[in-house]
Scaffold this active site. Structure first.
Site, PDB file in Angstrom:
ATOM      1  N   ARG A  27      72.764  64.093  25.261  1.00 38.48           N
ATOM      2  CA  ARG A  27      72.158  64.006  23.940  1.00 38.48           C
ATOM      3  C   ARG A  27      71.494  62.674  23.633  1.00 38.48           C
ATOM      4  NH1 ARG A  27      73.818  64.324  17.934  1.00 38.48           N
ATOM      5  NH2 ARG A  27      72.396  65.932  17.217  1.00 38.48           N
ATOM      6  N   ARG A  30      67.718  62.397  22.700  1.00 43.24           N
ATOM      7  CA  ARG A  30      67.204  62.735  21.369  1.00 43.24           C
ATOM      8  C   ARG A  30      66.401  61.584  20.754  1.00 43.24           C
ATOM      9  NH1 ARG A  30      70.808  62.822  16.189  1.00 43.24           N
ATOM     10  NH2 ARG A  30      71.864  61.221  17.357  1.00 43.24           N
ATOM     11  N   CYS A  51      78.688  29.516  -0.156  1.00 47.94           N
ATOM     12  CA  CYS A  51      79.659  30.369   0.544  1.00 47.94           C
ATOM     13  C   CYS A  51      81.072  30.114   0.025  1.00 47.94           C
ATOM     14  CB  CYS A  51      79.595  30.095   2.047  1.00 47.94           C
ATOM     15  SG  CYS A  51      80.997  30.822   2.941  1.00 47.94           S
ATOM     16  N   CYS A  54      83.464  28.528   2.814  1.00 52.86           N
ATOM     17  CA  CYS A  54      83.260  27.206   3.419  1.00 52.86           C
ATOM     18  C   CYS A  54      84.278  26.202   2.851  1.00 52.86           C
ATOM     19  CB  CYS A  54      81.827  26.709   3.181  1.00 52.86           C
ATOM     20  SG  CYS A  54      80.657  27.344   4.414  1.00 52.86           S
ATOM     21  N   ASP A  77      91.574  37.320  -2.970  1.00 55.31           N
ATOM     22  CA  ASP A  77      91.395  37.266  -4.422  1.00 55.31           C
ATOM     23  C   ASP A  77      91.245  38.665  -5.034  1.00 55.31           C
ATOM     24  OD1 ASP A  77      91.465  34.410  -4.494  1.00 55.31           O
ATOM     25  OD2 ASP A  77      89.388  34.352  -3.783  1.00 55.31           O
ATOM     26  N   HIS A 113      80.231  27.550   9.294  1.00 56.70           N
ATOM     27  CA  HIS A 113      79.620  28.741   8.706  1.00 56.70           C
ATOM     28  C   HIS A 113      78.676  29.446   9.678  1.00 56.70           C
ATOM     29  CE1 HIS A 113      78.254  31.100   5.195  1.00 56.70           C
ATOM     30  NE2 HIS A 113      77.028  30.983   5.679  1.00 56.70           N
ATOM     31  N   ASN A 153      85.972  42.728   9.886  1.00 55.83           N
ATOM     32  CA  ASN A 153      84.716  43.453   9.715  1.00 55.83           C
ATOM     33  C   ASN A 153      83.614  42.456   9.954  1.00 55.83           C
ATOM     34  OD1 ASN A 153      85.945  45.879   8.870  1.00 55.83           O
ATOM     35  ND2 ASN A 153      86.103  45.109   6.772  1.00 55.83           N
ATOM     36  N   SER A 161      80.848  41.206   3.539  1.00 55.76           N
ATOM     37  CA  SER A 161      80.012  40.671   2.472  1.00 55.76           C
ATOM     38  C   SER A 161      79.743  39.185   2.638  1.00 55.76           C
ATOM     39  CB  SER A 161      80.643  40.967   1.109  1.00 55.76           C
ATOM     40  OG  SER A 161      82.004  40.622   1.116  1.00 55.76           O
ATOM     41  N   HIS A 164      80.319  34.127   6.941  1.00 51.53           N
ATOM     42  CA  HIS A 164      81.235  33.083   7.421  1.00 51.53           C
ATOM     43  C   HIS A 164      82.286  33.739   8.312  1.00 51.53           C
ATOM     44  CE1 HIS A 164      82.978  28.970   6.750  1.00 51.53           C
ATOM     45  NE2 HIS A 164      83.953  29.588   7.400  1.00 51.53           N
ATOM     46  N   HIS A 166      85.288  35.226   9.597  1.00 46.37           N
ATOM     47  CA  HIS A 166      86.611  35.455   8.998  1.00 46.37           C
ATOM     48  C   HIS A 166      87.104  36.862   9.284  1.00 46.37           C
ATOM     49  CE1 HIS A 166      84.182  37.560   5.987  1.00 46.37           C
ATOM     50  NE2 HIS A 166      85.294  38.084   5.504  1.00 46.37           N
ATOM     51  N   GLN A 168      90.723  39.603   8.222  1.00 44.21           N
ATOM     52  CA  GLN A 168      91.643  39.897   7.136  1.00 44.21           C
ATOM     53  C   GLN A 168      92.982  40.389   7.664  1.00 44.21           C
ATOM     54  OE1 GLN A 168      90.215  41.966   3.614  1.00 44.21           O
ATOM     55  NE2 GLN A 168      88.175  42.115   4.492  1.00 44.21           N
ATOM     56  N   HIS A 297      97.644  46.239  21.354  1.00 44.82           N
ATOM     57  CA  HIS A 297      96.279  46.211  21.877  1.00 44.82           C
ATOM     58  C   HIS A 297      95.315  45.946  20.721  1.00 44.82           C
ATOM     59  CE1 HIS A 297      97.421  50.325  20.775  1.00 44.82           C
ATOM     60  NE2 HIS A 297      96.172  50.501  20.400  1.00 44.82           N
ATOM     61  N   PHE A 313      75.808  57.342  13.549  1.00 47.54           N
ATOM     62  CA  PHE A 313      76.348  57.761  12.261  1.00 47.54           C
ATOM     63  C   PHE A 313      77.519  58.712  12.486  1.00 47.54           C
ATOM     64  CE2 PHE A 313      72.189  56.258  11.137  1.00 47.54           C
ATOM     65  CZ  PHE A 313      72.336  55.756   9.855  1.00 47.54           C
ATOM     66  N   TYR A 317      79.360  66.454  11.177  1.00 46.92           N
ATOM     67  CA  TYR A 317      80.238  67.065  12.165  1.00 46.92           C
ATOM     68  C   TYR A 317      81.463  66.192  12.436  1.00 46.92           C
ATOM     69  CZ  TYR A 317      82.332  68.878  16.313  1.00 46.92           C
ATOM     70  OH  TYR A 317      83.267  69.352  17.191  1.00 46.92           O
TER      71      TYR A 317
HETATM   72  O1  LIG Z   1      72.027  66.110  14.263  1.00 49.03           O
HETATM   73  P1  LIG Z   1      71.244  64.950  13.722  1.00 49.03           P
HETATM   74  O2  LIG Z   1      70.801  65.162  12.313  1.00 49.03           O
HETATM   75  O3  LIG Z   1      70.161  64.520  14.632  1.00 49.03           O
HETATM   76  O4  LIG Z   1      72.289  63.726  13.714  1.00 49.03           O
HETATM   77  C1  LIG Z   1      73.148  63.427  12.652  1.00 49.03           C
HETATM   78  O5  LIG Z   1      74.205  64.377  12.525  1.00 49.03           O
HETATM   79  C2  LIG Z   1      75.098  64.494  13.635  1.00 49.03           C
HETATM   80  C3  LIG Z   1      76.208  65.475  13.263  1.00 49.03           C
HETATM   81  O6  LIG Z   1      76.955  65.046  12.140  1.00 49.03           O
HETATM   82  C4  LIG Z   1      75.671  63.127  14.037  1.00 49.03           C
HETATM   83  O7  LIG Z   1      76.393  63.251  15.243  1.00 49.03           O
HETATM   84  C5  LIG Z   1      74.567  62.081  14.220  1.00 49.03           C
HETATM   85  O8  LIG Z   1      75.163  60.817  14.450  1.00 49.03           O
HETATM   86  C6  LIG Z   1      73.706  62.041  12.953  1.00 49.03           C
HETATM   87  O9  LIG Z   1      72.665  61.102  13.102  1.00 49.03           O
HETATM   88  O1  LIG Z   2      87.686  43.334   1.848  1.00 50.77           O
HETATM   89  P1  LIG Z   2      86.183  43.295   1.749  1.00 50.77           P
HETATM   90  O2  LIG Z   2      85.564  42.489   2.838  1.00 50.77           O
HETATM   91  O3  LIG Z   2      85.739  42.891   0.376  1.00 50.77           O
HETATM   92  O4  LIG Z   2      85.718  44.825   1.950  1.00 50.77           O
HETATM   93  C1  LIG Z   2      85.434  45.429   3.170  1.00 50.77           C
HETATM   94  O5  LIG Z   2      86.614  45.657   3.943  1.00 50.77           O
HETATM   95  C2  LIG Z   2      87.584  46.535   3.365  1.00 50.77           C
HETATM   96  C3  LIG Z   2      88.698  46.737   4.365  1.00 50.77           C
HETATM   97  O6  LIG Z   2      88.267  47.315   5.566  1.00 50.77           O
HETATM   98  C4  LIG Z   2      86.954  47.863   2.950  1.00 50.77           C
HETATM   99  O7  LIG Z   2      87.891  48.613   2.214  1.00 50.77           O
HETATM  100  C5  LIG Z   2      85.710  47.664   2.098  1.00 50.77           C
HETATM  101  O8  LIG Z   2      85.098  48.916   1.851  1.00 50.77           O
HETATM  102  C6  LIG Z   2      84.745  46.734   2.838  1.00 50.77           C
HETATM  103  O9  LIG Z   2      83.595  46.510   2.051  1.00 50.77           O
END
Ligand SMILES: O=P(O)(O)O[C@H]1O[C@H](CO)[C@@H](O)[C@H](O)[C@H]1O
Ligand SMILES: O=P(O)(O)O[C@H]1O[C@H](CO)[C@@H](O)[C@H](O)[C@H]1O
Lengths: 340, 340
Positions: A27, A30, A51, A54, A77, A113, A153, A161, A164, A166, A168, A297, A313, A317
């Site tokens: 696939r 595509r 920031c 910082c 916070d 930073h 993240n 957001s 810097h 970091h 959590q 792990h 994405f 599915y």
């Molecule tokens: O099938 P599409 O529209 O090309 O692709 C979209 O839907 C699929 C099914 O949810 C996902 O696997 C793809 O990541 C998404 O981009």
């Molecule tokens: O904690 P942050 O950086 O404000 O927020 C980020 O991480 C969190 C924990 O994975 C998520 O719930 C939030 O949706 C995301 O925006």
């Protein structure tokens, strides 16, 4: 490896969660006409006065960050979990809820930073590892805390957001869903075989044709697990069973830092961008129970699929059915290995 | 309702999947400095010559769409599952895989490129419902197909690559993860109580203080389930147990279309934007087994949280721990109800 896996749709079993992933190798041909992500390869300054992470700057809470030089930890916070909320239970027919308390912290990896883990040196990352150990130990010693989730993240596309460097910690009074699943599978295997589920899997990978292995050193393996969901998902794990990150020796903490450094650097090279991901450590709960079955792990879930701007994405599915991937774990490992 | 649920962090149990969601009601006060989504409120033409889903246009495969006037269904040109791939199994120590075959289709909801379900009238949506019924029946009759997943990805932020109103069907030779979970919970409850798990839950909601109910008609309820994960997640379900969408009468198909219309319209009103979501129908497998325990339902998972540009990121903690939400199901239902 069975050549069918390279060409035909199949599902692979995740031995740790007990769930499946759907693999559709053909696939990736595509064409992509959907949303593109913004690339942010802008060079950041070492210090940004706006920031809130910082050193020396004031946070929204009014607290002032010290002039820290290594890592710096503070209580979130806007914590999703709080330690002082009342205990309650709702048990009303099919409505079931329970209070959840916890402690949420933010860990700045460096005062610089401009850097990410990929840009930091191994001694700098070793300091981060030691901070994780200290926090896991301290927070875990709290009787009310049964699990300490360490994660990062990275990148705007992963909801981060602030660029810097970091991560959590969200710790809480019960086991999160994903941890529960891995607890069950590891416990059953350990009871049955007196051996580590993940350890035995790693042995099989190390002694096989090594097509999913990206890197190893004396203590750690970096690999794309057979059941990986995200296109370039990877795992760092100690070769021999350790229940938690507290089981590492000084030397192993450095080797772990080296593994993180190698993986994050190769990620950045792949699409020539600061590679976004969420990473997290799964390890023994701090519930005072027998956790001898746990093999800790760290996993990396990066969303990018084809380039710095086209991500995978996980939608329709995937949300209603099963996670689906378009490239094989073996192909992804090969591409990362080639960049080493 | 227990007032604690409005103010303090807690977890709620999803009776259908057997998993938890973490709710942090106080957290919606957090300022947002992260990524904003692009809003696309551009008016689209009724026909776009570059759209591969518009009537009369040529697709990338070279196939030409007919000049369809209602719904139009074709086999996905880049199907993740194929019906002609060989059958195989990998059972190599801790590496476990199995071939997966299936049929993937695309369903155009209307020839009108400018419309979404929210803009279509109830007779138009009823035609979509009838198309789903026809496809579920036809595909499900295939011995090799054990499950037929109907879904829609709407909006670029949900990975949808073409704004032409359309949904998809991915059907396959085994049960997807999420369906398996709901199969297990419903089967256990039905065996125990001789009654539908979801049906009993809906009764409790309808006879309670109705704070999670958005809309109802003679046959259907539209509500935010107690355990909703996404900020404005909603469910449409028949009040009385029906195993699949084939159990609807003609009149009920119209009432279902009405429920879809009401929900999608109110979604668009919420942030004054064409509201993105993934939706999907969970219903009886087509595996020829006894599926009397199944109560079909359609869920909507929309990502937006605060505005047309700020979505909820399901990242670090959510990926490694438990899905987390910042507003309560009750608050979300109230906001949608107020827009009716
Ligand atoms: O099938 P599409 O529209 O090309 O692709 C979209 O839907 C699929 C099914 O949810 C996902 O696997 C793809 O990541 C998404 O981009
Ligand atoms: O904690 P942050 O950086 O404000 O927020 C980020 O991480 C969190 C924990 O994975 C998520 O719930 C939030 O949706 C995301 O925006």
């Amino acid at each position: 490896m069975d050549k069918h896996l390279e060409d035909y749709s199949h599902k692979r079993f995740n031995i740790l969660t007990g769930e499946w992933v759907l693999v559709s190798p053909h696939r990736s041909k595509r064409p992509w006409q959907g949303q593109n992500e913004a690339v942010n390869n802008e060079k950041r300054p070492e210090y940004d006065e706006s920031c809130y992470l910082c050193a020396g700057n004031t946070r929204i809470s009014g607290d002032v960050n010290p002039k820290y030089t290594g890592t710096y930890v503070f209580t979130n916070d806007f914590a999703a979990l709080q330690s002082d909320s009342p205990s309650f239970k709702v048990n009303d027919g099919l409505l079931q809820a329970e209070s959840e308390t916890g402690i949420c912290k933010v860990i700045c990896f460096s005062p610089d930073h401009s850097k990410s883990l990929a840009d930091m040196d191994v001694p700098g990352i070793t300091q981060v590892v030691k901070t994780w150990q200290k926090e896991y130990k301290e927070i875990g010693a709290n009787d009310a805390i049964k699990y300490v989730q360490i994660f990062e993240n990275k990148g705007a596309v992963m909801g981060c957001s602030n660029p810097h460097p970091h991560g959590q910690i969200w710790s809480q009074s019960s086991l999160p869903n994903e941890v529960s699943k891995k607890d069950t599978t590891q416990k059953a295997y350990f009871a049955d075989k007196k051996s580590s589920l993940l350890g035995d899997y790693l042995k099989q990978e190390l002694n096989g044709d090594r097509e999913r292995i990206i890197f190893e050193n004396d203590a750690f393996v970096v690999l794309i697990p057979f059941w990986a969901v995200w296109p370039f998902e990877a795992m760092i794990a100690p070769k021999n069973k350790q229940n938690s990150i507290l089981d590492m020796t000084e030397k192993e903490a450095e080797l772990y830092a080296e593994a993180i450094s190698v993986l994050t650097k190769v990620y950045d090279k792949l699409f020539n961008t600061s590679f976004p991901y969420s990473s997290g450590i799964h390890q023994a709960p701090t519930d005072g129970g027998d956790n001898a079955h746990w093999h800790w792990h760290m996993s990396f879930y990066p969303p990018l699929l084809r380039s710095a701007t086209v991500k995978k994405f996980m939608v329709g599915y995937e949300m209603f059915g099963t996670p689906q991937r378009d490239i094989t774990a073996e192909g992804a490992a090969q591409r990362l290995r080639d960049l080493l």
